[in-house]
Design a protein around this motif. Sequence first.
Motif, PDB file in Angstrom:
ATOM      1  N   HIS A  75       7.956   1.732  -4.658  1.00  0.00           N
ATOM      2  CA  HIS A  75       7.771   2.215  -6.035  1.00  0.00           C
ATOM      3  C   HIS A  75       8.031   3.715  -6.029  1.00  0.00           C
ATOM      4  O   HIS A  75       7.738   4.387  -5.044  1.00  0.00           O
ATOM      5  N   GLU A  95       6.965   5.992  -8.550  1.00  0.00           N
ATOM      6  CA  GLU A  95       6.072   6.904  -9.274  1.00  0.00           C
ATOM      7  C   GLU A  95       5.595   7.988  -8.308  1.00  0.00           C
ATOM      8  O   GLU A  95       5.468   7.761  -7.105  1.00  0.00           O
ATOM      9  N   ASP A 131       2.966   9.413  -7.406  1.00  0.00           N
ATOM     10  CA  ASP A 131       1.836   9.296  -6.470  1.00  0.00           C
ATOM     11  C   ASP A 131       2.273   8.640  -5.158  1.00  0.00           C
ATOM     12  O   ASP A 131       1.570   8.723  -4.160  1.00  0.00           O
ATOM     13  N   HIS A 132       3.455   8.016  -5.170  1.00  0.00           N
ATOM     14  CA  HIS A 132       3.966   7.390  -3.935  1.00  0.00           C
ATOM     15  C   HIS A 132       5.255   8.035  -3.428  1.00  0.00           C
ATOM     16  O   HIS A 132       5.830   7.551  -2.449  1.00  0.00           O
ATOM     17  N   HIS A 157       4.341  -1.772 -11.302  1.00  0.00           N
ATOM     18  CA  HIS A 157       3.978  -1.316 -12.621  1.00  0.00           C
ATOM     19  C   HIS A 157       5.116  -0.598 -13.372  1.00  0.00           C
ATOM     20  O   HIS A 157       4.993  -0.308 -14.565  1.00  0.00           O
ATOM     21  N   ASP A 183       1.429  -1.008  -6.068  1.00  0.00           N
ATOM     22  CA  ASP A 183       0.382  -0.886  -7.098  1.00  0.00           C
ATOM     23  C   ASP A 183      -0.411  -2.182  -7.301  1.00  0.00           C
ATOM     24  O   ASP A 183      -1.578  -2.134  -7.715  1.00  0.00           O
ATOM     25  N   TYR A 239      -8.651  -0.818 -12.566  1.00  0.00           N
ATOM     26  CA  TYR A 239      -7.250  -0.499 -12.272  1.00  0.00           C
ATOM     27  C   TYR A 239      -6.317  -1.441 -13.042  1.00  0.00           C
ATOM     28  O   TYR A 239      -5.347  -1.016 -13.677  1.00  0.00           O
ATOM     29  N   SER A 286      -1.191   0.073  -2.394  1.00  0.00           N
ATOM     30  CA  SER A 286      -0.932   1.510  -2.258  1.00  0.00           C
ATOM     31  C   SER A 286      -2.102   2.363  -2.742  1.00  0.00           C
ATOM     32  O   SER A 286      -2.046   3.583  -2.660  1.00  0.00           O
ATOM     33  N   HIS A 287      -3.146   1.729  -3.260  1.00  0.00           N
ATOM     34  CA  HIS A 287      -4.364   2.469  -3.634  1.00  0.00           C
ATOM     35  C   HIS A 287      -5.581   1.687  -3.167  1.00  0.00           C
ATOM     36  O   HIS A 287      -5.654   0.466  -3.356  1.00  0.00           O
TER      37      HIS A 287
HETATM   38 FE1  FEO Z   1       2.696   3.216 -10.499  1.00  0.00          FE
HETATM   39 FE2  FEO Z   1       0.436   4.099  -7.974  1.00  0.00          FE
HETATM   40  O1  FEO Z   1       1.922   4.278  -9.124  1.00  0.00           O
END
Ligand code: FEO
Length: 387
Positions: A78, A80, A82-83, A144, A163, A191, A221-222
């Motif tokens: 992904h 985004e 944050d990654h 996402h 995600d 989430y 990833s989180h």
């Molecule tokens: Fe859609 Fe954790 O980024």
Amino acid sequence: MLPKEIKKGIYWIGGIDWDLRNFHGYLTQRGSTYNSYLIIDEKVTLIDNVKYHLADEMINRISQIIDPAKIDYIIQNHIEMDHTGSLPTIMEKCSNAKIIASPKGVEGLQKHFRQNWNFRIVKSGDILDLGKRKLHFVQTPMVHWPDNMVTYCPEEKMLFSNDAFGQHLASSERFDDEFPFNIMMHEAAKYYANIVLPYGRQVQKALKIVGCLEIDTICPSHGLIIRKYIPQILEKYKEWSANEVEKKALIIYDTMWKSTEKLAHSVQEAFETKNYQTRMFNLQYTHISDIMTEILTAKYICIGSPTLNNNILPTVASFLTYLKGLAPKGRIGLAFGSYGWGGQSVGIVEKELESCGFEMLEQIKLQYIPDEKILEEKIKILISQIQ
Ligand code: FEO
């Protein structure tokens, strides 16, 4: 800054964002993690990156296992930020590494970073041979973003889900069985409600594919890595993506001179008499992202606002904007509120809820301090409509 070996030769080397309290409007009281994974094989592979400010933390963890210059592949499930925020920093250490992503992923990375990196596009069904292990890619668009994919390693029965199945949760524990189950599931629900909710259909498609795989470890990833509670999290994703609701009503409001609050209490009692679980939220005191967690399983969504300047209160407007974006399906709505003269607020709330696709109950709109007798009549009508 210790790495954590998850299975022999496979490490968690991500970043822990202890101080994160706001993730694009989502209140993250427990912080978060950005999980990256390192696979040591004939080809050394990094799966996903971390937020830019944690790049050094991630590189420090990698360096305790192997020289980052030896990384052959970087898989971006992904794009985004944050990654991918740490991607430019890690690429300075392993400039020959091949970056692997979906078609939309590569397109996005090129547009975002404008670097002449070595890319490989992969699609569902493509396989990357690392030596002892093979990695299989499955595109999961809109879980996402359009670029999302997951990576599956059959030899290890591991799914790197990005995600999907994540939780915004910072902790020193890495596994679900090391952490209080209820807190993990609450954060998984929050989430889902705040990130994944609009994409139920796409989640169901992804669940079908995941259901055919042999998995003993889900590496999102989180948050926590899931190895004990896989059936529980899959079951919840099935329910949430199908918009299954409970016998629960939410009464969400703001008030100017307590008259709309009085209506809110009467609405709550109406649902109570029909044996509904109820939750009341004054928008002055509860964050909209916490209310969304409750909306995930609520059948009725009742929203109240007094009229201010021919409109609704800004707190209610903000909540409705957030709610519309997350698009829960199959709910029943109620608009209510008190007014002095203009009285536009209830109609505005009702229109907004209708535009969410909600079936609507008869609105409750009363002038000034609600007259007890008229209110009683309105509540009788409400009770008769509750299923
Ligand atoms: Fe859609 Fe954790 O980024």
